[in-house]
Design a protein around this motif. Structure first.
Motif, mmCIF file in Angstrom:
data_model
loop_
_atom_site.group_PDB
_atom_site.id
_atom_site.type_symbol
_atom_site.label_atom_id
_atom_site.label_comp_id
_atom_site.label_asym_id
_atom_site.label_seq_id
_atom_site.Cartn_x
_atom_site.Cartn_y
_atom_site.Cartn_z
ATOM 1 N N ASP A 14 0.793 -1.367 -0.011
ATOM 2 C CA ASP A 14 0.118 -0.053 -0.050
ATOM 3 C C ASP A 14 0.929 1.277 -0.063
ATOM 4 O O ASP A 14 0.180 2.473 -0.145
ATOM 5 C CB ASP A 14 -0.921 0.080 1.196
ATOM 6 C CG ASP A 14 -1.950 -1.122 1.209
ATOM 7 O OD1 ASP A 14 -2.117 -1.663 0.007
ATOM 8 O OD2 ASP A 14 -2.500 -1.391 2.212
ATOM 9 N N CYS A 15 2.080 1.028 0.102
ATOM 10 C CA CYS A 15 2.999 2.274 0.318
ATOM 11 C C CYS A 15 4.334 2.091 -0.584
ATOM 12 O O CYS A 15 4.647 0.699 -0.775
ATOM 13 C CB CYS A 15 3.561 2.410 1.700
ATOM 14 S SG CYS A 15 4.539 3.914 1.764
ATOM 15 N N ASP A 16 4.736 3.072 -1.327
ATOM 16 C CA ASP A 16 5.952 2.879 -2.206
ATOM 17 C C ASP A 16 7.069 3.500 -1.462
ATOM 18 O O ASP A 16 8.125 3.579 -2.190
ATOM 19 C CB ASP A 16 5.559 3.434 -3.649
ATOM 20 C CG ASP A 16 5.301 4.906 -3.748
ATOM 21 O OD1 ASP A 16 5.486 5.604 -2.332
ATOM 22 O OD2 ASP A 16 4.987 5.531 -4.695
ATOM 23 N N LEU A 53 -2.693 7.443 -3.945
ATOM 24 C CA LEU A 53 -3.128 6.045 -4.007
ATOM 25 C C LEU A 53 -2.267 5.141 -4.852
ATOM 26 O O LEU A 53 -2.424 5.677 -6.013
ATOM 27 C CB LEU A 53 -4.470 5.824 -4.062
ATOM 28 C CG LEU A 53 -4.978 4.516 -3.588
ATOM 29 C CD1 LEU A 53 -4.965 3.976 -2.059
ATOM 30 C CD2 LEU A 53 -6.685 4.449 -4.050
ATOM 31 N N LEU A 54 -1.641 4.183 -4.651
ATOM 32 C CA LEU A 54 -1.196 3.198 -5.538
ATOM 33 C C LEU A 54 -2.065 2.797 -6.470
ATOM 34 O O LEU A 54 -3.053 2.087 -5.725
ATOM 35 C CB LEU A 54 -0.304 2.454 -4.913
ATOM 36 C CG LEU A 54 1.096 2.822 -4.401
ATOM 37 C CD1 LEU A 54 1.910 1.574 -3.559
ATOM 38 C CD2 LEU A 54 2.035 3.134 -5.618
ATOM 39 N N TRP A 55 -1.779 2.678 -7.690
ATOM 40 C CA TRP A 55 -2.601 2.060 -8.667
ATOM 41 C C TRP A 55 -1.863 0.864 -9.467
ATOM 42 O O TRP A 55 -0.895 1.070 -9.810
ATOM 43 C CB TRP A 55 -3.205 3.239 -9.734
ATOM 44 C CG TRP A 55 -3.795 2.597 -11.029
ATOM 45 C CD1 TRP A 55 -4.320 1.336 -11.078
ATOM 46 C CD2 TRP A 55 -4.013 3.196 -12.146
ATOM 47 N NE1 TRP A 55 -4.733 1.301 -12.513
ATOM 48 C CE2 TRP A 55 -4.574 2.574 -13.020
ATOM 49 C CE3 TRP A 55 -3.582 4.506 -12.469
ATOM 50 C CZ2 TRP A 55 -5.045 2.704 -14.454
ATOM 51 C CZ3 TRP A 55 -3.872 5.133 -13.897
ATOM 52 C CH2 TRP A 55 -4.551 4.033 -14.866
ATOM 53 N N TYR A 56 -2.492 -0.479 -9.272
ATOM 54 C CA TYR A 56 -1.931 -1.605 -9.821
ATOM 55 C C TYR A 56 -2.976 -1.742 -11.104
ATOM 56 O O TYR A 56 -3.746 -2.106 -10.779
ATOM 57 C CB TYR A 56 -1.737 -2.695 -8.717
ATOM 58 C CG TYR A 56 -0.887 -2.571 -7.719
ATOM 59 C CD1 TYR A 56 0.462 -2.778 -7.860
ATOM 60 C CD2 TYR A 56 -0.996 -2.119 -6.398
ATOM 61 C CE1 TYR A 56 1.305 -2.427 -6.861
ATOM 62 C CE2 TYR A 56 -0.415 -1.858 -5.290
ATOM 63 C CZ TYR A 56 1.188 -2.127 -5.734
ATOM 64 O OH TYR A 56 1.830 -1.860 -4.731
ATOM 65 N N GLU A 59 -3.083 -7.360 -12.534
ATOM 66 C CA GLU A 59 -3.120 -8.467 -11.482
ATOM 67 C C GLU A 59 -1.710 -9.536 -11.554
ATOM 68 O O GLU A 59 -1.453 -9.832 -13.005
ATOM 69 C CB GLU A 59 -4.422 -9.573 -11.713
ATOM 70 C CG GLU A 59 -4.395 -10.481 -10.407
ATOM 71 C CD GLU A 59 -5.451 -11.248 -10.291
ATOM 72 O OE1 GLU A 59 -5.671 -11.978 -9.257
ATOM 73 O OE2 GLU A 59 -6.449 -11.205 -11.489
ATOM 74 N N GLY A 60 -1.200 -10.001 -10.615
ATOM 75 C CA GLY A 60 -0.123 -10.903 -10.849
ATOM 76 C C GLY A 60 1.393 -9.891 -10.852
ATOM 77 O O GLY A 60 2.436 -10.533 -10.941
ATOM 78 N N ASN A 61 1.357 -8.443 -11.116
ATOM 79 C CA ASN A 61 2.637 -7.918 -11.256
ATOM 80 C C ASN A 61 2.738 -6.605 -10.513
ATOM 81 O O ASN A 61 1.712 -5.683 -10.712
ATOM 82 C CB ASN A 61 2.705 -7.378 -12.831
ATOM 83 C CG ASN A 61 4.091 -6.910 -13.169
ATOM 84 O OD1 ASN A 61 4.734 -6.353 -12.445
ATOM 85 N ND2 ASN A 61 4.650 -7.074 -14.311
ATOM 86 N N ASN A 62 3.417 -6.671 -9.317
ATOM 87 C CA ASN A 62 3.148 -5.483 -8.334
ATOM 88 C C ASN A 62 4.414 -4.330 -8.717
ATOM 89 O O ASN A 62 4.532 -3.558 -8.008
ATOM 90 C CB ASN A 62 3.568 -6.055 -7.124
ATOM 91 C CG ASN A 62 4.651 -6.718 -6.756
ATOM 92 O OD1 ASN A 62 5.591 -6.655 -7.587
ATOM 93 N ND2 ASN A 62 5.077 -7.434 -5.802
ATOM 94 N N ARG A 63 5.328 -4.596 -9.947
ATOM 95 C CA ARG A 63 6.124 -3.719 -10.183
ATOM 96 C C ARG A 63 5.517 -2.597 -11.155
ATOM 97 O O ARG A 63 6.218 -1.451 -11.294
ATOM 98 C CB ARG A 63 7.465 -4.389 -10.848
ATOM 99 C CG ARG A 63 7.973 -5.327 -9.999
ATOM 100 C CD ARG A 63 9.270 -5.902 -10.724
ATOM 101 N NE ARG A 63 10.014 -6.671 -9.722
ATOM 102 C CZ ARG A 63 11.231 -7.403 -10.065
ATOM 103 N NH1 ARG A 63 11.624 -7.445 -11.660
ATOM 104 N NH2 ARG A 63 11.684 -8.321 -9.146
#
Length: 231
Positions: A14-16, A53-56, A59-63
């Protein structure tokens, strides 16, 4: 191991590790834009607005991720989130994104953000540099790419209905009804002023009602005096 099992093992932080803002000026603009948009869409339960807010998107790739300074997603319910995981949001990408620049931002970094927002479906992308008073915008073209807005200094957002004005070395954002975006302090003062005005109106109404009651009582007394004189 299946792809589905592999996806469940991915952690989406939730935090970068980066600060929300680098200075008070940048933070103030982030808050002003975010809070005024919250007010604008307060009665619409299907407009989600967030700041930093982090936007992903995948799915499957948190980078692959970004943390826009302000993000607006139409068609998504309000509510708290640790991050915006697009596959959990009916695969709806945020449509409007704001970035407020600070001295720390670099051209390469902003180019990467533009590429990300272009690739993942943002319809409107706005950048404001409060130090240089530069304002730029991009709008998704019919061909599906983000194109530069030629005259952003007097531009109305198609999605939000708000208007941007940059003139006389001053940047101003207006609500669709023409009211200026206010700071939280200005909003609080406005609310207090409205409360005081409502209280004054209530007191004036009560005073008027009291005068009416006094007049009615006096008329009844006068009527009684006439009746006594006639008997």
């Amino acid at each position: 191991m299946t792809i589905a099992q592999d996806k469940t093992r991915v952690i989406y932080p939730d935090c970068d590790g980066n600060p929300m803002s680098d200075n008070t000026k940048q933070f103030r603009w982030i808050v002003v834009i975010k809070e005024n948009l919250e007010i604008l869409f307060a009665d619409n339960p299907d407009v989600f607005i967030a700041g930093d807010l982090l936007w992903y998107p995948q799915e499957g790739n948190n980078r692959i991720r970004q943390a826009p300074d302000v993000v607006v997603a139409f068609g998504r319910p309000k509510g708290d989130r640790g991050s915006y995981r697009q596959w959990e949001e009916n695969d709806i990408s945020p449509q409007v994104v704001f970035e407020i620049l600070s001295p720390r931002n670099r051209l390469k970094e902003m180019a990467k953000k533009l590429k990300f927002y272009d690739q993942y479906g943002v319809e409107e992308y706005y950048i404001f540099d409060p130090d240089r008073l530069d304002f730029h915008g991009w709008l998704r073209n019919p061909d599906g790419t983000l194109g530069v807005i030629e005259q952003p200094e007097n531009w109305q957002s198609p999605r939000l209905g708000i208007r941007f004005e940059l003139q006389d070395e001053q940047f101003t954002i207006y609500h669709p009804n023409g009211d200026r975006f206010l700071t939280p302090t200005e909003l609080a003062k406005q609310s207090e002023s409205q409360r005081q005005e409502a209280e004054s109106q209530r007191q004036r109404a009560e005073a008027a009602e009291e005068r009416v009651r006094e007049l009615e009582a006096r008329l009844r007394e006068l009527g009684g005096d006439r009746d006594n004189e006639e008997t």
